[in-house]
Design a protein around this motif. Structure first.
Motif, PDB file in Angstrom:
ATOM      1  N   GLY A  75      26.878  45.313  41.583  1.00 18.80           N
ATOM      2  CA  GLY A  75      28.291  45.010  41.795  1.00 18.80           C
ATOM      3  C   GLY A  75      29.080  45.059  40.493  1.00 18.80           C
ATOM      4  O   GLY A  75      28.510  45.081  39.399  1.00 18.80           O
ATOM      5  N   GLU A  76      30.372  45.081  40.631  1.00 17.75           N
ATOM      6  CA  GLU A  76      31.266  45.153  39.475  1.00 17.75           C
ATOM      7  C   GLU A  76      31.639  43.737  39.023  1.00 17.75           C
ATOM      8  O   GLU A  76      32.486  43.090  39.626  1.00 17.75           O
ATOM      9  N   VAL A  77      30.996  43.275  37.959  1.00 19.87           N
ATOM     10  CA  VAL A  77      31.247  41.928  37.445  1.00 19.87           C
ATOM     11  C   VAL A  77      32.712  41.772  37.056  1.00 19.87           C
ATOM     12  O   VAL A  77      33.367  40.797  37.433  1.00 19.87           O
ATOM     13  N   THR A 128      31.339  31.961  43.399  1.00 16.84           N
ATOM     14  CA  THR A 128      31.421  33.366  43.770  1.00 16.84           C
ATOM     15  C   THR A 128      30.026  33.957  43.660  1.00 16.84           C
ATOM     16  O   THR A 128      29.130  33.358  43.045  1.00 16.84           O
ATOM     17  N   SER A 129      29.830  35.106  44.254  1.00 20.95           N
ATOM     18  CA  SER A 129      28.554  35.812  44.114  1.00 20.95           C
ATOM     19  C   SER A 129      28.831  37.298  43.937  1.00 20.95           C
ATOM     20  O   SER A 129      29.878  37.804  44.354  1.00 20.95           O
ATOM     21  N   ILE A 130      27.869  37.952  43.297  1.00 21.01           N
ATOM     22  CA  ILE A 130      27.989  39.388  43.027  1.00 21.01           C
ATOM     23  C   ILE A 130      26.642  40.024  43.359  1.00 21.01           C
ATOM     24  O   ILE A 130      25.612  39.608  42.823  1.00 21.01           O
ATOM     25  N   SER A 132      21.048  38.919  43.768  1.00 16.31           N
ATOM     26  CA  SER A 132      22.491  38.673  43.626  1.00 16.31           C
ATOM     27  C   SER A 132      22.687  37.562  42.604  1.00 16.31           C
ATOM     28  O   SER A 132      21.814  36.705  42.433  1.00 16.31           O
ATOM     29  N   ALA A 185      23.749  39.871  34.473  1.00 18.23           N
ATOM     30  CA  ALA A 185      23.682  40.996  35.404  1.00 18.23           C
ATOM     31  C   ALA A 185      22.906  42.157  34.791  1.00 18.23           C
ATOM     32  O   ALA A 185      22.047  42.755  35.455  1.00 18.23           O
ATOM     33  N   GLN A 188      35.000  41.522  40.138  1.00 25.11           N
ATOM     34  CA  GLN A 188      34.830  40.261  40.866  1.00 25.11           C
ATOM     35  C   GLN A 188      35.444  39.102  40.092  1.00 25.11           C
ATOM     36  O   GLN A 188      36.107  38.242  40.665  1.00 25.11           O
TER      37      GLN A 188
END
Length: 100
Positions: free
Chosen positions: A48-50, A42-44, A19, A81, A53
């Motif tokens: 995930g969709e940068v 924040t975290s992704i 993550s 990412a 987010q």
């Protein structure tokens, strides 16, 4: 001299499960000197969709009266990412989450 506000991505960290954890500095500047700062995080997760987010983060910053994260900083997060999240990493993360 007038005080100005600045939002800066201060740290991008890849965790054990790949993550991304992002630390954002919310700074108040007096000229070139930082008069005050606080953190927003924040975290992704992998895959995930940068963009989504970071849009949510920017909406929250707007509600707080803070400047948004810049497109340049979002591009840096996206680049991290793309480097960290290989297809194997995403598949391993999804398998781990399915096992929970």
């Amino acid at each position: 001299m007038a005080l100005t506000q600045k939002t800066v991505v201060d740290q991008i960290e890849v965790t054990r499960n790949s993550s991304l954890q992002i630390r954002i500095a919310l700074e108040v500047l007096n000229g070139e000197t930082i008069a005050n700062s606080k953190w927003h995080r924040t975290s992704i997760p992998p895959g995930g969709e940068v963009a989504a987010q970071m849009a949510a983060v920017n909406a929250h910053l707007f509600q707080m009266g803070e400047p948004p994260v810049s497109e340049a900083d979002i591009a840096k997060i996206t680049a991290h990412a793309e480097t960290a999240w290989t297809p194997d990493v995403i598949a391993a993360y999804q398998a781990a989450m399915a096992a929970v």
